[in-house]
Scaffold this motif. Structure first.
Motif, PDB file in Angstrom:
ATOM      1  N   UNK A  21       0.814  -1.213   0.000  1.00 53.74           N
ATOM      2  CA  UNK A  21       0.000   0.000   0.000  1.00 53.74           C
ATOM      3  C   UNK A  21       0.854   1.273   0.000  1.00 53.74           C
ATOM      4  N   UNK A  22       2.097   1.157   0.509  1.00 58.16           N
ATOM      5  CA  UNK A  22       2.981   2.329   0.560  1.00 58.16           C
ATOM      6  C   UNK A  22       3.305   2.853  -0.831  1.00 58.16           C
ATOM      7  N   UNK A  23       3.335   1.964  -1.819  1.00 59.01           N
ATOM      8  CA  UNK A  23       3.819   2.336  -3.151  1.00 59.01           C
ATOM      9  C   UNK A  23       2.723   2.884  -4.055  1.00 59.01           C
ATOM     10  N   UNK A  24       1.495   2.905  -3.581  1.00 57.02           N
ATOM     11  CA  UNK A  24       0.404   3.390  -4.427  1.00 57.02           C
ATOM     12  C   UNK A  24       0.415   4.912  -4.524  1.00 57.02           C
ATOM     13  N   UNK A  25       0.087   5.462  -5.687  1.00 53.62           N
ATOM     14  CA  UNK A  25      -0.077   6.917  -5.789  1.00 53.62           C
ATOM     15  C   UNK A  25      -1.216   7.376  -4.878  1.00 53.62           C
ATOM     16  N   UNK A  26      -1.042   8.563  -4.281  1.00 55.13           N
ATOM     17  CA  UNK A  26      -2.053   9.073  -3.355  1.00 55.13           C
ATOM     18  C   UNK A  26      -3.155   9.782  -4.137  1.00 55.13           C
ATOM     19  N   UNK A  27      -3.911   9.006  -4.882  1.00 53.65           N
ATOM     20  CA  UNK A  27      -5.027   9.552  -5.660  1.00 53.65           C
ATOM     21  C   UNK A  27      -6.263   9.679  -4.765  1.00 53.65           C
ATOM     22  N   UNK A  28      -7.076  10.744  -4.946  1.00 48.84           N
ATOM     23  CA  UNK A  28      -7.004  11.787  -5.959  1.00 48.84           C
ATOM     24  C   UNK A  28      -6.190  13.012  -5.531  1.00 48.84           C
ATOM     25  N   UNK A  29      -5.519  12.958  -4.360  1.00 44.64           N
ATOM     26  CA  UNK A  29      -4.771  14.140  -3.912  1.00 44.64           C
ATOM     27  C   UNK A  29      -3.577  14.421  -4.803  1.00 44.64           C
ATOM     28  N   UNK A  30      -2.967  13.357  -5.326  1.00 51.24           N
ATOM     29  CA  UNK A  30      -1.782  13.508  -6.161  1.00 51.24           C
ATOM     30  C   UNK A  30      -2.036  12.838  -7.516  1.00 51.24           C
ATOM     31  N   UNK A  31      -1.306  13.267  -8.556  1.00 54.80           N
ATOM     32  CA  UNK A  31      -1.479  12.624  -9.873  1.00 54.80           C
ATOM     33  C   UNK A  31      -1.071  11.155  -9.825  1.00 54.80           C
TER      34      UNK A  31
END
Length: 540
Positions: A497-507
């Motif tokens: 889970x650490x490696x997932x993009x922080x969507x929708x806050x980040x692209x």
């Protein structure tokens, strides 16, 4: 012969079988409690922040459904945030324990073998309940010590531990009844889980319909909360009065459950439940003629329960979006830290999608461990005697887990988007944004599932323990808790889970999603190869 003759040796046998399971449950929950409580103690070093956060939780119907505010103390705040989770896990621990040592034994034939010795009719039930009570007592002590280690008052700490364990004790009584009603272990667990879901709902409604006192920080629950064992635990008010008397109702429910179970056990045939199994159609439909259809049929009941829960969870969390936009102080810092953005709404939406992803991972682990149960309990042998091979059978379960996890995430995102749109406006845009961001969680969710396949393939005997321990570790060291617990980055990187993009806050960037997908494929392949090469552990 005495009706409980042989109960003592059966209790020793059950304790030996649970020598890893019980400590794992107690230590895991205690470590989680100590870490999160210490974290909040550090975050709320300024008492003014804690007062503000407690008032926010008291006036929010959504938060009241998940926790009952009592006082502006760190311990009381920890109970608001953690109690329902701890209570549900304690209840599940008790249900699994009672079912494992009673109905599962009858289903697999172990109880019949044991019954050939000098064993009374109720000895198995007595042993199962004794072990479960011991587990709940151990859990109560460990949770109390966890709060003390985190710097909380001793009296409140052990009241909190007892409140959680009381819920577990109450559901031990519930499970004692459902094991007499159902013919299968899955049915008994499912019935007890349905009661647990109803208890959560009734308690939540009672808290939401409650009133806030003049201080703005103490919620008095409405009467429905007093119908639920979870509500009884909350009414103990740890760290805000420490009332032990509501816990007596859990003891009464346990005693009543034991009495009903003994009465039912004396009136049913061995190996059968009071409720007869309905006969299926003489011919299977087209859907059931393949391993994928069978896997779907076996998981339908659990999936429907999860689907309703995730949709409701999404509606609640989405409905809180309007209040979160006004959050300040520690509350704002909490969400911006988890969501990775200074824009509080985006950070909040990211954090709730992370929670949804972890909930979907729990579902995936539950679904895939069905493979181990089919192997150990016997249904796998006739299935493999037909045209289905091991890989096809395992991939069928993996496919159903993937479809189920995707659907759960979509339901959560849809519910959260509609509720957020109702308070913020633009429901179509909210739903579209959250659905796209929710799908980003899938590679990590399925990677956890691939680890389960590896565990089943390489170490089938320990697959259940490894799968649950791995899942809990991935959650604790992941983005929700890893950073706030100040774990080293290399430890946090062990969680998918650490490696997932922080969507929708980040692209959304493609590289981490693609990398996780490759890891997922490699782990799945490794698990399938291991499963094909090892001997199956079929029942004798």
């Amino acid at each position: 012969m005495n009706a409980i003759a042989g109960a003592l040796p059966l209790t020793r046998l059950a304790l030996r079988r649970d020598r890893i399971t019980i400590p794992a449950w107690a230590l895991g929950l205690a470590a989680f409690t100590a870490a999160t409580t210490a974290l909040w103690a550090a975050d709320f070093a300024d008492p003014a922040d804690l007062v503000q956060e407690t008032r926010l939780a008291a006036v929010s119907p959504g938060i009241r459904m998940l926790g009952l505010t009592s006082a502006p103390t760190v311990g009381a705040y920890a109970m608001v945030r953690n109690f329902v989770l701890l209570a549900v896990l304690a209840a599940l621990m008790s249900v699994f324990s009672v079912v494992r040592h009673t109905r599962q034994g009858e289903e697999t034939g172990r109880a019949e073998l044991v019954g050939a010795a000098v064993v009374g009719r109720y000895a198995g039930l007595a042993a199962a309940l004794t072990v479960t009570v011991v587990a709940d007592v151990v859990l109560a002590v460990m949770l109390g010590l966890a709060f003390v280690v985190a710097g909380q008052p001793v009296a409140g700490s052990f009241t909190a531990g007892a409140a959680v364990a009381a819920v577990g004790l109450a559901f031990a009584g519930v499970a004692a009844v459902t094991t007499q009603l159902s013919t299968t272990a899955r049915g008994a667990s499912g019935q007890a889980a349905a009661v647990l879901g109803a208890a959560f709902l009734v308690c939540g409604i009672g808290n939401m319909a409650g009133t806030v006192d003049a201080s703005g920080m103490y919620v008095r629950s409405a009467w429905p909360a007093w119908l639920s064992p979870i509500g009884w635990g909350q009414q103990a008010r740890p760290f805000a009065g420490d009332h032990w008397w509501p816990l007596a109702m859990a003891v009464v429910l346990f005693a009543a459950g034991v009495g009903v179970a003994v009465w039912l056990a004396g009136r049913r045939d061995f190996g059968h439940g009071v409720l007869a199994q309905p006969a299926g159609p003489a011919r299977a439909g087209r859907l059931l003629r393949g391993s994928a259809g069978l896997a779907w049929r076996l998981q339908t009941g659990a999936f429907l329960g999860w689907a309703a829960g995730m949709l409701g969870f999404g509606l609640i969390m989405g409905g809180l979006a309007g209040q979160i936009t006004n959050a300040t102080g520690a509350a704002r810092d909490f969400y911006t830290r988890m969501g990775g953005s200074d824009v509080i709404l985006d950070a909040y939406r990211t954090s709730i999608l992370q929670m949804a992803g972890m909930a979907a991972a729990i579902y995936v682990v539950q679904v895939l461990l069905r493979m181990r149960a089919e192997e150990a309990d016997g249904p796998l042998e006739p299935l493999l005697a037909a045209s289905a091979g091991r890989s096809r059978w395992a991939l069928s379960h993996a496919l159903m887990a993937g479809i189920g996890a995707t659907t759960l995430l979509l339901l959560f995102a849809t519910g959260a988007g509609l509720a957020a749109g109702a308070v913020l406006g633009g429901p179509v845009g909210q739903v579209r944004t959250l659905i796209l961001a929710a799908l980003v969680q899938l590679p990590a969710v399925l990677t956890v599932g691939a680890l389960v396949i590896v565990a089943v393939g390489l170490l089938p005997r320990f697959a259940g323990v490894l799968a649950w321990v791995g899942l809990i570790a991935a959650i604790i060291i992941g983005p929700l808790f890893g950073a706030t617990l100040r774990l080293p980055q290399w430890v946090q990187d062990l969680s998918p889970f650490t490696h997932l993009p922080k969507a929708p806050a980040m692209p959304v960037t493609v590289a981490p999603v693609l990398t996780l997908t490759v890891v997922l494929a490699a782990l799945t392949l490794a698990g399938l190869v291991a499963l094909r090469r090892r001997d199956l552990a079929l029942p004798a």
